[in-house]
Design an enzyme around this catalytic site. Sequence first.
Site, PDB file in Angstrom:
ATOM      1  N   GLU A 170      -4.638   3.678  -8.877  1.00 56.63           N
ATOM      2  CA  GLU A 170      -5.934   4.276  -8.530  1.00 56.63           C
ATOM      3  C   GLU A 170      -6.077   5.668  -9.125  1.00 56.63           C
ATOM      4  O   GLU A 170      -5.203   6.522  -8.951  1.00 56.63           O
ATOM      5  CB  GLU A 170      -6.112   4.374  -7.013  1.00 56.63           C
ATOM      6  CG  GLU A 170      -7.454   4.982  -6.632  1.00 56.63           C
ATOM      7  CD  GLU A 170      -7.727   5.003  -5.137  1.00 56.63           C
ATOM      8  OE1 GLU A 170      -8.708   5.650  -4.736  1.00 56.63           O
ATOM      9  OE2 GLU A 170      -6.955   4.378  -4.378  1.00 56.63           O
ATOM     10  N   HIS A 220      -1.279  10.494  -2.688  1.00 58.97           N
ATOM     11  CA  HIS A 220      -2.598  10.088  -2.220  1.00 58.97           C
ATOM     12  C   HIS A 220      -3.573  11.253  -2.121  1.00 58.97           C
ATOM     13  O   HIS A 220      -4.723  11.142  -2.525  1.00 58.97           O
ATOM     14  CB  HIS A 220      -2.497   9.402  -0.859  1.00 58.97           C
ATOM     15  CG  HIS A 220      -3.832   8.982  -0.313  1.00 58.97           C
ATOM     16  ND1 HIS A 220      -4.611   9.817   0.464  1.00 58.97           N
ATOM     17  CD2 HIS A 220      -4.541   7.839  -0.462  1.00 58.97           C
ATOM     18  CE1 HIS A 220      -5.734   9.186   0.781  1.00 58.97           C
ATOM     19  NE2 HIS A 220      -5.718   7.989   0.235  1.00 58.97           N
ATOM     20  N   GLU A 270       1.515  -0.188  -5.720  1.00 54.52           N
ATOM     21  CA  GLU A 270       0.228   0.532  -5.677  1.00 54.52           C
ATOM     22  C   GLU A 270       0.477   2.025  -5.808  1.00 54.52           C
ATOM     23  O   GLU A 270       1.263   2.601  -5.047  1.00 54.52           O
ATOM     24  CB  GLU A 270      -0.505   0.227  -4.372  1.00 54.52           C
ATOM     25  CG  GLU A 270      -1.966   0.640  -4.424  1.00 54.52           C
ATOM     26  CD  GLU A 270      -2.327   1.756  -3.452  1.00 54.52           C
ATOM     27  OE1 GLU A 270      -3.450   2.296  -3.583  1.00 54.52           O
ATOM     28  OE2 GLU A 270      -1.528   2.099  -2.576  1.00 54.52           O
ATOM     29  N   GLN A 290      -8.002   0.776 -10.195  1.00 54.29           N
ATOM     30  CA  GLN A 290      -9.041   0.860  -9.176  1.00 54.29           C
ATOM     31  C   GLN A 290      -9.477   2.316  -9.009  1.00 54.29           C
ATOM     32  O   GLN A 290      -8.731   3.252  -9.309  1.00 54.29           O
ATOM     33  CB  GLN A 290      -8.535   0.321  -7.839  1.00 54.29           C
ATOM     34  CG  GLN A 290      -7.383   1.111  -7.254  1.00 54.29           C
ATOM     35  CD  GLN A 290      -6.984   0.657  -5.864  1.00 54.29           C
ATOM     36  OE1 GLN A 290      -7.725  -0.040  -5.188  1.00 54.29           O
ATOM     37  NE2 GLN A 290      -5.810   1.073  -5.419  1.00 54.29           N
ATOM     38  N   ASP A 324      -1.340   5.791  -6.209  1.00 53.22           N
ATOM     39  CA  ASP A 324      -2.468   6.736  -6.253  1.00 53.22           C
ATOM     40  C   ASP A 324      -2.073   7.875  -7.182  1.00 53.22           C
ATOM     41  O   ASP A 324      -0.967   8.417  -7.073  1.00 53.22           O
ATOM     42  CB  ASP A 324      -2.754   7.310  -4.861  1.00 53.22           C
ATOM     43  CG  ASP A 324      -3.273   6.261  -3.901  1.00 53.22           C
ATOM     44  OD1 ASP A 324      -4.109   5.450  -4.316  1.00 53.22           O
ATOM     45  OD2 ASP A 324      -2.854   6.264  -2.731  1.00 53.22           O
ATOM     46  N   HIS A 336       0.818  -1.207   0.000  1.00 53.57           N
ATOM     47  CA  HIS A 336       0.000   0.000   0.000  1.00 53.57           C
ATOM     48  C   HIS A 336       0.858   1.264   0.000  1.00 53.57           C
ATOM     49  O   HIS A 336       1.559   1.549   0.963  1.00 53.57           O
ATOM     50  CB  HIS A 336      -0.887  -0.028   1.254  1.00 53.57           C
ATOM     51  CG  HIS A 336      -1.860   1.094   1.359  1.00 53.57           C
ATOM     52  ND1 HIS A 336      -1.859   1.979   2.410  1.00 53.57           N
ATOM     53  CD2 HIS A 336      -2.882   1.465   0.554  1.00 53.57           C
ATOM     54  CE1 HIS A 336      -2.839   2.839   2.259  1.00 53.57           C
ATOM     55  NE2 HIS A 336      -3.474   2.555   1.136  1.00 53.57           N
ATOM     56  N   ARG A 337       0.830   1.990  -1.100  1.00 55.12           N
ATOM     57  CA  ARG A 337       1.661   3.179  -1.310  1.00 55.12           C
ATOM     58  C   ARG A 337       3.151   2.813  -1.198  1.00 55.12           C
ATOM     59  O   ARG A 337       3.973   3.612  -0.764  1.00 55.12           O
ATOM     60  CB  ARG A 337       1.305   4.296  -0.323  1.00 55.12           C
ATOM     61  CG  ARG A 337      -0.193   4.588  -0.265  1.00 55.12           C
ATOM     62  CD  ARG A 337      -0.559   5.667   0.743  1.00 55.12           C
ATOM     63  NE  ARG A 337      -1.989   5.639   1.011  1.00 55.12           N
ATOM     64  CZ  ARG A 337      -2.607   6.400   1.900  1.00 55.12           C
ATOM     65  NH1 ARG A 337      -1.914   7.282   2.615  1.00 55.12           N
ATOM     66  NH2 ARG A 337      -3.911   6.309   2.095  1.00 55.12           N
TER      67      ARG A 337
END
Length: 278
Positions: free
Chosen positions: A137, A70, A55, A173, A57, A28-29
């Site tokens: 994302e 993010h 991942e 996503q 963002d 995650h990140r």
Amino acid sequence: MFAGGLASADTKGSKPGMNTNKLANVAHRGASGHAPEHTIPSYKLGDEMKGDYIEIDLQMTKDGELIAMHDESVDRTTNGTGLVKDYTLEEIKQLDAGSWFNEKYPEKAKKSYEGLQVPTLEEVIQTFGKDARYYIETKSPEVYPGMEKELLRVLEKYKLTGVNERSSKVLIQSFSKESLLKMEDLNPNLPLVQLISYKEQATISDEELNELTEYAVGVGMSYTKIDEDYVQQVRNAGLHIHPYTVNEKEDMERLLDWGVTGMFTNYPDRLNEVLKKK
């Protein structure tokens, strides 16, 4: 570099699918429990700790560049203030994206984190290449007209859009269904994951699940809002389920027992340790 066979086209060729034999350990990140989120060192740690996906963002600069961040504002993770959309890429590159982590987590601080730059999507792909897997994302797509088109341009530039030997290198996503449908229109080969935000305990109807299966291969939501029945409902509908953000081993173990097909974690090393015991 990253585990293969996580995302694939289904045999009918009607839409992308995912291999159910491999649980997705999504860093995650990056390995953001250990290093400043959405920086190259964080992504590299995620790789070293056996994360299956990088991942990312996405936010978009004033001059239309996709960057890894993010928040819509730069305040939390840099020494700047204001909205990403009001900065050019050149201005974003002047910001320090690492020192905040040293200040917040002195026990994990490293001199090398000082002065880290915010990476662009292209820089991340250039660093890790076509053998890596990317879980991307579209953040706040309503703020950034053309985000999806630019994302596809970058993915096509680096040949990351095709279904190659039934395996896709990229998952897209978003909390925005509209954004995911735009991606589907632009390229139907990219597997899509619908993020869902629940204020209360998560529930989902058969009608909602049927709607999701029309365009998505999976769903993601806070692990704190779901239970075993919810997980099984989603699985029975033929969808993957990747809850976020799971950092404690006991939570990871419980979710695996419930039947999730992957999860987001700031500590991919911890999840890897749990998976080894399963």
